[in-house]
Design a protein around this motif. Sequence first.
Motif, PDB file in Angstrom:
ATOM      1  N   PHE A  47       0.865  -1.184   0.000  1.00 19.77           N
ATOM      2  CA  PHE A  47       0.000   0.000   0.000  1.00 19.77           C
ATOM      3  C   PHE A  47       0.905   1.239   0.000  1.00 19.77           C
ATOM      4  O   PHE A  47       1.773   1.370   0.863  1.00 19.77           O
ATOM      5  CB  PHE A  47      -0.878  -0.066   1.257  1.00 19.77           C
ATOM      6  N   GLU A  49       0.376   5.157  -0.104  1.00 16.73           N
ATOM      7  CA  GLU A  49      -0.529   6.314  -0.091  1.00 16.73           C
ATOM      8  C   GLU A  49       0.273   7.601  -0.271  1.00 16.73           C
ATOM      9  O   GLU A  49       1.464   7.664   0.072  1.00 16.73           O
ATOM     10  CB  GLU A  49      -1.268   6.339   1.261  1.00 16.73           C
ATOM     11  N   LEU A  51       1.174  10.146   1.404  1.00 17.58           N
ATOM     12  CA  LEU A  51       1.181  10.425   2.844  1.00 17.58           C
ATOM     13  C   LEU A  51       2.637  10.586   3.277  1.00 17.58           C
ATOM     14  O   LEU A  51       3.451   9.687   3.024  1.00 17.58           O
ATOM     15  CB  LEU A  51       0.529   9.245   3.557  1.00 17.58           C
ATOM     16  N   CYS A  95      -7.153   7.386   3.024  1.00 12.94           N
ATOM     17  CA  CYS A  95      -7.989   8.590   3.145  1.00 12.94           C
ATOM     18  C   CYS A  95      -7.689   9.572   2.019  1.00 12.94           C
ATOM     19  O   CYS A  95      -8.584  10.308   1.582  1.00 12.94           O
ATOM     20  CB  CYS A  95      -7.766   9.252   4.506  1.00 12.94           C
ATOM     21  N   GLU A 197     -12.697   3.369   3.342  1.00 10.12           N
ATOM     22  CA  GLU A 197     -13.246   3.677   4.678  1.00 10.12           C
ATOM     23  C   GLU A 197     -14.401   4.680   4.548  1.00 10.12           C
ATOM     24  O   GLU A 197     -14.410   5.735   5.186  1.00 10.12           O
ATOM     25  CB  GLU A 197     -12.147   4.180   5.621  1.00 10.12           C
ATOM     26  N   TYR A 273      -5.698  -2.586  12.025  1.00 11.42           N
ATOM     27  CA  TYR A 273      -4.341  -2.255  12.468  1.00 11.42           C
ATOM     28  C   TYR A 273      -4.087  -2.818  13.856  1.00 11.42           C
ATOM     29  O   TYR A 273      -5.012  -2.915  14.673  1.00 11.42           O
ATOM     30  CB  TYR A 273      -4.162  -0.732  12.510  1.00 11.42           C
ATOM     31  N   GLU A 329      -5.617  -2.966   4.212  1.00  8.04           N
ATOM     32  CA  GLU A 329      -4.788  -2.186   5.146  1.00  8.04           C
ATOM     33  C   GLU A 329      -4.617  -3.028   6.402  1.00  8.04           C
ATOM     34  O   GLU A 329      -5.613  -3.356   7.070  1.00  8.04           O
ATOM     35  CB  GLU A 329      -5.428  -0.838   5.496  1.00  8.04           C
ATOM     36  N   LEU A 345       3.256   9.798   9.999  1.00  8.70           N
ATOM     37  CA  LEU A 345       3.178   8.388  10.426  1.00  8.70           C
ATOM     38  C   LEU A 345       4.478   7.610  10.191  1.00  8.70           C
ATOM     39  O   LEU A 345       4.461   6.458   9.713  1.00  8.70           O
ATOM     40  CB  LEU A 345       2.008   7.668   9.731  1.00  8.70           C
ATOM     41  N   ALA A 377       0.238  -1.927   5.361  1.00  8.06           N
ATOM     42  CA  ALA A 377       0.308  -0.464   5.411  1.00  8.06           C
ATOM     43  C   ALA A 377       1.576  -0.072   6.194  1.00  8.06           C
ATOM     44  O   ALA A 377       1.661  -0.388   7.369  1.00  8.06           O
ATOM     45  CB  ALA A 377      -0.936   0.086   6.110  1.00  8.06           C
ATOM     46  N   LEU A 383       4.140   3.989   8.553  1.00  8.02           N
ATOM     47  CA  LEU A 383       3.664   2.848   9.356  1.00  8.02           C
ATOM     48  C   LEU A 383       4.627   1.650   9.231  1.00  8.02           C
ATOM     49  O   LEU A 383       5.846   1.844   9.297  1.00  8.02           O
ATOM     50  CB  LEU A 383       2.213   2.505   8.986  1.00  8.02           C
TER      51      LEU A 383
HETATM   52  O1  AHR Z   1      -2.821   3.968   6.434  1.00 11.83           O
HETATM   53  C1  AHR Z   1      -3.159   5.184   7.022  1.00 11.83           C
HETATM   54  C2  AHR Z   1      -4.657   5.440   7.017  1.00 11.83           C
HETATM   55  O2  AHR Z   1      -5.306   4.501   7.818  1.00 11.83           O
HETATM   56  C3  AHR Z   1      -5.359   5.305   5.681  1.00 11.83           C
HETATM   57  O3  AHR Z   1      -5.250   6.458   4.919  1.00 11.83           O
HETATM   58  C4  AHR Z   1      -6.780   5.076   6.086  1.00 11.83           C
HETATM   59  O4  AHR Z   1      -7.508   4.348   5.124  1.00 11.83           O
HETATM   60  C5  AHR Z   1      -6.656   4.351   7.417  1.00 11.83           C
HETATM   61  O5  AHR Z   1      -7.476   4.881   8.371  1.00 11.83           O
END
Ligand code: AHR
Length: 525
Positions: A47, A49, A51, A95, A197, A273, A329, A345, A377, A383
Amino acid sequence: MKCKLPLFFGFMAAILSLPVIAAENVHLSIDASRPGARIDRNLFGQFAENLGHGLYEGIWVGPDSPIPNTRGIRNDVVSALRELKVPNVRWPGGCFADQYHWRKGIGPRDKRPATLNSAWGGVVDTNAFGTDEFMDFLEQIGSHAYVSANVGSGTPQEASEWLEYMTAAQPTALAKERAANGHPDPYPVALLGIGNESWSCGGDMTPDYYVSQLKIYSRFVNNDNPAQHGPDKMLKIAVGPGFPETEWTEAVMKAWQHHDWSWDFDGVSLHWYTTPNGFANKTSSLNFGEGDYAKTLKSTLFMEDFLRKQETVMNKYDPQKKVALVIDEWGAWHAPLPGTNPDFLLQQNSLRDAVLASLNLNIFVRHADRVRGANIAQMINVLQAMILTDKDKMVLTPTYYIFKMYVPFQDAMFLPVMFDADTYTHGGVSLPRVDAIAAKGADGRLLLEITNLDAENPVTIDADMLGITAKSAKAETLTGAAVDSINTFASPNTVVPKSAAVKIQDGKLSLTLEPRSVTVVSIEP
Ligand code: AHR
């Protein structure tokens, strides 16, 4: 006794073996004569993102960077990821996906607008890493696209045009635009996520509202390449829950049971998670002891219960298991590293995360008849990452090595393995001492993975193998000096796999597992 699930034995051991007596030996029995489901390679997905430094710096440095790159994509990261045979990469979120407007990320990069990444820290996004750069990255690492469509702030038309841009084989205006941007051929898109989500950051929808959106997106957002209308068809994945309650899954699966020709989906996602103290009080990814280790592993094993609960609902509406469960995730969500942007993160990755990864992968494998996709993730700098980078430096994490050791399990056939897991107890937390899976690899070899959860004690293993005569075996193991051992830029080889001694005698296999270790044995029949 009919039940042959290893967890059953683990459960029985937990009940029957009080007070706990340390087992020095665990006996395993692999039944090669009863292959089960295929272990879909997509269980080992990643994954990525938009981010923090997941994409920017982690993958994309730009063509003018002094960091060696190919068309802006860093070469060190590409060559490390190629080793993992990554089956698919989920992008652009998360997200972030429900705020992403794909048109801002195509065409000449100096003309792309700067936007705000309001999902993650409100930082400026240059949009330099857009659809064509993502597809180039996939081609470089040899992987496939899992694209998340924007259902929260986009429209079905926007998503449908995005798919046309990526996949149209005919000379439509969007296909010509793609060609003008350097790619005349359609891009393969293996998976399409319909939202992310949607019960929270994806629009805080009710199950019924989401189901209406799902039907519309499923109807109108399609892969336009005829080459992907057969066995290689793009799989549509509906949003599933991120909580143990089953109301959401009920609504989505009930709708699916009554779907007509005009819409359909192929999988339901699930997010979970590992946060042993909850999101409000996250664990440190550094400098922790055996107490935190045991507590985190206990927490991660909840994945098994979570899957069972969701599967019960899916079995009710889809007993033939046509719809896949895709855990797109999962992983450990620790506290951000001190001094870093908390919205990015960034966390360290230790031997504890490696053991945690193996336990989750083993759970997915045991559910391979329904679980046909999973995405850890996240891939880089976010993460539970495979890779950490800092400017031109790169380090491979203990979790990276787990994914590398599990490559032979991609598309292998599940084989039952029975064992008494025994119990490892620390600070009042009781866990199975060992976990194991077995499979028949695509090359005919028998594969056995065994995790020794016990942080302090080795375990000796002897295994018999029904249905094959083993000729030889080799083993690779991953462990470290402590549960919180990590790889750093200065010491990148603290936690790396090494070969382990394994013996075959009279058709039986024996080896010793080091404490807190993950071992993969490859057996030649
Ligand atoms: O992986 C981080 C975030 O965790 C993702 O953007 C979201 O889908 C989840 O809440």
